[in-house]
Design an enzyme around this catalytic site. Structure first.
Site, PDB file in Angstrom:
ATOM      1  N   LYS A  74       0.807  -1.210   0.000  1.00  0.00           N
ATOM      2  CA  LYS A  74       0.000   0.000   0.000  1.00  0.00           C
ATOM      3  C   LYS A  74       0.848   1.272   0.000  1.00  0.00           C
ATOM      4  O   LYS A  74       0.578   2.190  -0.774  1.00  0.00           O
ATOM      5  CB  LYS A  74      -0.913  -0.139   1.209  1.00  0.00           C
ATOM      6  N   THR A  75       1.898   1.299   0.807  1.00  0.00           N
ATOM      7  CA  THR A  75       2.769   2.467   0.819  1.00  0.00           C
ATOM      8  C   THR A  75       3.424   2.632  -0.544  1.00  0.00           C
ATOM      9  O   THR A  75       3.561   3.727  -1.072  1.00  0.00           O
ATOM     10  CB  THR A  75       3.867   2.307   1.886  1.00  0.00           C
ATOM     11  N   ASP A 101      -3.398   8.317   3.291  1.00  0.00           N
ATOM     12  CA  ASP A 101      -3.074   6.943   3.700  1.00  0.00           C
ATOM     13  C   ASP A 101      -3.841   6.592   4.975  1.00  0.00           C
ATOM     14  O   ASP A 101      -4.273   7.481   5.704  1.00  0.00           O
ATOM     15  CB  ASP A 101      -1.561   6.852   3.955  1.00  0.00           C
TER      16      ASP A 101
END
Length: 734
Positions: A39-40, A221
């Site tokens: 995801k990052t 995020d």
DNA sequence: TAAACCGTTGTTTTT
DNA sequence: CAACGGTTTA
């Protein structure tokens, strides 16, 4: 401007799903990303991709959960495309925005940011002024109340209007006064940073408009952990271009106590029509055993959108579950295992120890110390909470914001300089009467009647000190701190046996200050104080240092390690007793499910090795208590999990079942008296109405006896269903 | 005014 | 077992 074009570098090595998210064009985008699904990577590469597409760095705003994550993301984007983008947390973004724009709301830009302890002190004083009963109106309880209201974007006035009953109205009243006090001191609490930003956006549309024009892309995020104000801010910022990217995982929502709303993620598509959704379900981090075990556990959550993560990795080593006599034996074993891993070639920074609460770190620290294994407890917030650090910060804060009464009260007699409670009370009265700040009252103190000449002298001395300090060049923060220390004789005026400890804290603080001076030569005093106010625990973690990090499960979110130890898998610890208080049955309990997510977050941090431990006895507030294995241990599969001797497999002997455990827990915690309000025949039969000192009135919906005791389920009017276990003698007639 | 003492109370997680 | 608040005493 010529740009090094490296699209292949940006999309190389991405999977189809990742690439779909990275290269998505215009419009809202939701990336539902399971643990370890990259995801990052998706966010950083997406930012890099957008820049490659010609978006200016200034037109991108990215929001992460901690400052450390923000720094890391900025660094990674820079490594990819050589440009620096704006990445920060919601709170620091808002703080910076408000420094520029809050004058439009009639406020001064040199506002102080109050932390929870500051806020509680303000409330404590209000409660005292109003002569309220401090047990019903405990400052902490009121702070929690205010926090909840602020998370819902409800002001004091609104609360006052909707308040039901005397208690509620008093809470609202204190809330209102609290707001006044903060305004007087020109201070904002954490929530205010978000709320004032929203206020600014609605009262000054030109500011919002300018931001909306500027931000071509907004990326957030950990969206599952945003609260309502944060959701509204993100929404506001993307208002013109409508390019918002939200990334998150509902299974990792662990901040509901801070107002986090899973709905922000779950209802994203309704809030942002036309949203494109990308789901990442492939895990690239953890071994098969680790992933299967974590998945098996999280599957027990009822409030959940089912999701099956798959890994390409081998099964790997079995997960080890081990039980020990007490937390010292537990710590010792963890240290030994960590030592062996290091001998096998892992580096110290590849290993991590997680726990539910910070109190649990001590026994493990001790064990690591005995084996001379380098470790570091990740706890910056704890450090900034130290008395010495708060004192020094208060000195600096008062220089930036002379109206900051909270800081003044903290330091006016620290170190002791003969300004006692009575003198302070007179100053407060004078300040109130003249609508002055406390510092102004100190300045005008010679006009005050009833002050002894000794007190007058002491006040004059303090004022002189303040004036001298404020005339110093504030270029380097470290130089200023040294002057404060020197002119107040801060260390020297402590009792001799404390000086070494105080000096140590002061030295660490000076180190932090010097580092700030070096990294932000133009940051100034205000910049330093802002940064200090908004630190998170992980921000202070030196990932370069060769030491095993110890941290809470909350802090562990977003990180990964080769080997992970999770300690204290016991009822009352994980799940924490606070989460077990209201509902002990079944898994329909939101608090319990959050505890499970916390465990899930911890497990999924591990790449290759996962060790889960618990102890038979745990020392709680100085007392040794029996500890039961966590119910979560029963939820782990047998396959791929190795239970060390002393550790019984799930359900062994049929005695360790969930019900018996819950019973024992209830037996310990919930033995309280109950009054029967109405109903005849069987005293604790179904349908009987009862009254409970804590839960109020309710009706029994289920009843059975267990030896001489009764197990009942009661539907309380205000608290919902609660299970109680009580000895017969604890029940009294109405 | 400040130190010393005593009793109560709470007690997760953190931007 | 802390930390904190309140009270007493020097």
């Amino acid at each position: 401007m010529p740009r090094k074009s490296r699209p292949e570098k940006i999309t190389a090595g991405l999977t189809d799903a990742q690439r779909e998210a990275v290269c998505y064009g215009e419009g809202p985008l939701l990336v539902v990303a399971g643990a370890g699904s990259g995801k990052t990577r998706v966010i950083t590469h997406r930012i890099a991709y957008l820049l490659e597409q010609g978006v200016l760095a200034d037109g991108v705003i990215a929001v992460t959960f901690t400052n450390k994550a923000a720094d890391e993301m900025r660094r990674r984007v820079e490594a990819l495309v050589g440009e620096e983008v704006h990445v920060s947390t919601f709170h620091s973004f808002c703080a910076r925005l408000l420094r520029r724009e809050i004058f439009r709301l009639g406020r001064d830009p040199s506002f102080t940011i109050y932390d929870r302890a500051d806020s509680v002190r303000v409330i404590r004083r209000i409660v005292k002024d109003l002569e309220l009963d401090t047990s019903t109106f405990a400052p902490g309880t009121i702070m929690a109340y205010i926090g909840v209201r602020k998370d819902r974007v409800e002001g004091a006035e609104e609360c006052r209007k909707t308040a039901l009953g005397v208690v509620d109205r008093t809470f609202a009243e204190v809330y209102g006064r609290y707001e006044e006090k903060l305004t007087e001191s020109n201070a904002l609490d954490f929530d205010d940073l978000l709320l004032k930003t929203l206020e600014l956006f609605s009262l000054c549309p030109e500011v919002l408009q300018q931001r909306q024009e500027r931000y071509l892309h907004v990326l957030v995020d950990e969206y599952q952990d945003t609260n309502l104000p944060q959701h509204l801010i993100a929404r506001a910022l993307q208002g013109k271009h409508r390019n918002i990217t939200a990334v998150g995982d509902p299974d990792q929502m662990i901040y509901s106590w801070r107002g986090a709303r899973m709905e922000n993620l779950m209802e994203f598509e309704e809030d942002f029509p036309g949203t494109h959704v990308v789901t990442l379900e492939r895990n690239y981090r953890s071994s098969g055993n680790i992933l299967r075990t974590a998945s098996a556990c999280i599957r027990n959550n009822v409030f959940r959108r089912p999701k099956e993560l798959r890994t390409e990795r081998d099964d790997g080593a079995a997960i080890v579950v081990a039980r020990f006599a007490d937390s010292y034996a537990e710590g010792q074993w963890v240290a030994e295992q960590a030592g062996e891993l290091v001998e096998d070639g892992l580096s110290l920074t590849d290993i991590a120890v997680f726990y539910r609460t910070k109190l649990q770190s001590a026994p493990v620290e001790e064990a690591f110390g005995l084996l001379a294994l380098p470790h570091q407890v990740v706890d910056s917030v704890g450090f900034y909470d130290r008395r010495e650090v708060k004192d020094l910060r208060a000195y600096l804060q008062l220089l930036v914001n002379p109206r900051d009464n909270e800081s003044l009260l903290r330091i006016i007699n620290t170190p002791r300089r003969g300004i006692g409670n009575r003198t302070v009370a007179k100053l407060q009265a004078a300040a109130e009467a003249r609508r002055q700040s406390l510092l102004e009252a100190v300045r005008d103190a010679q006009q005050l009647e009833g002050l002894s000449s000794r007190a007058q002298g002491a006040l004059a001395g303090f004022l002189k000190l303040y004036r001298e300090l404020s005339e110093l060049d504030a270029g380097k923060v470290a130089a200023l701190v040294k002057q404060v220390l020197k002119r107040t004789q801060y260390v020297e005026r402590h009792p001799p046996d404390q000086q070494a400890d105080v000096q140590e804290v002061v030295d660490v603080f000076l180190g932090i200050v010097r580092q700030y001076d070096r990294r932000h030569p133009e940051g100034g005093l205000m910049g330093f104080l802002e940064q200090a106010a908004l630190v998170s625990d992980v921000d202070g973690w030196n990932a370069q240092a060769s030491a095993v990090p110890f941290m809470t499960l909350h802090s562990a979110k977003g990180l990964e390690f080769d080997a992970v130890f999770i300690v204290g898998l016991e009822e009352g610890v994980l799940p924490h007793r606070r989460a077990l208080e209201d509902n002990v049955y079944g898994s329909e309990d939101p608090a319990l499910e959050e505890e499970r997510r916390l465990f899930y977050v911890g497990m999924t941090r591990a790449r290759h090795r996962l060790f889960i431990t618990h102890a038979r006895k745990r020392t709680v507030r100085g007392r040794e208590e029996e500890a039961l294995p966590s119910r979560f241990l029963d939820e782990l599969p047998e396959e791929g999990v190795e239970r060390l001797p002393g550790e019984e497999p799930a359900g062994a002997g049929g005695s360790a079942g969930g019900f018996a455990r819950e019973m024992e827990y209830v037996l310990k915690r919930k033995r309280v008296s109950l009054r029967i309000l109405e109903g005849a025949g069987d005293r604790l039969a179904k349908g009987v109405r009862v009254s409970h000192p804590h839960y109020g009135e309710g009706e029994i919906i289920e009843s059975s006896s267990l030896g001489t005791r009764h197990v009942i389920r009661v539907n309380f009017i205000e608290h919902g269903t609660v299970t109680l276990l009580l000895p017969a003698e604890d029940v009294g007639p109405a």
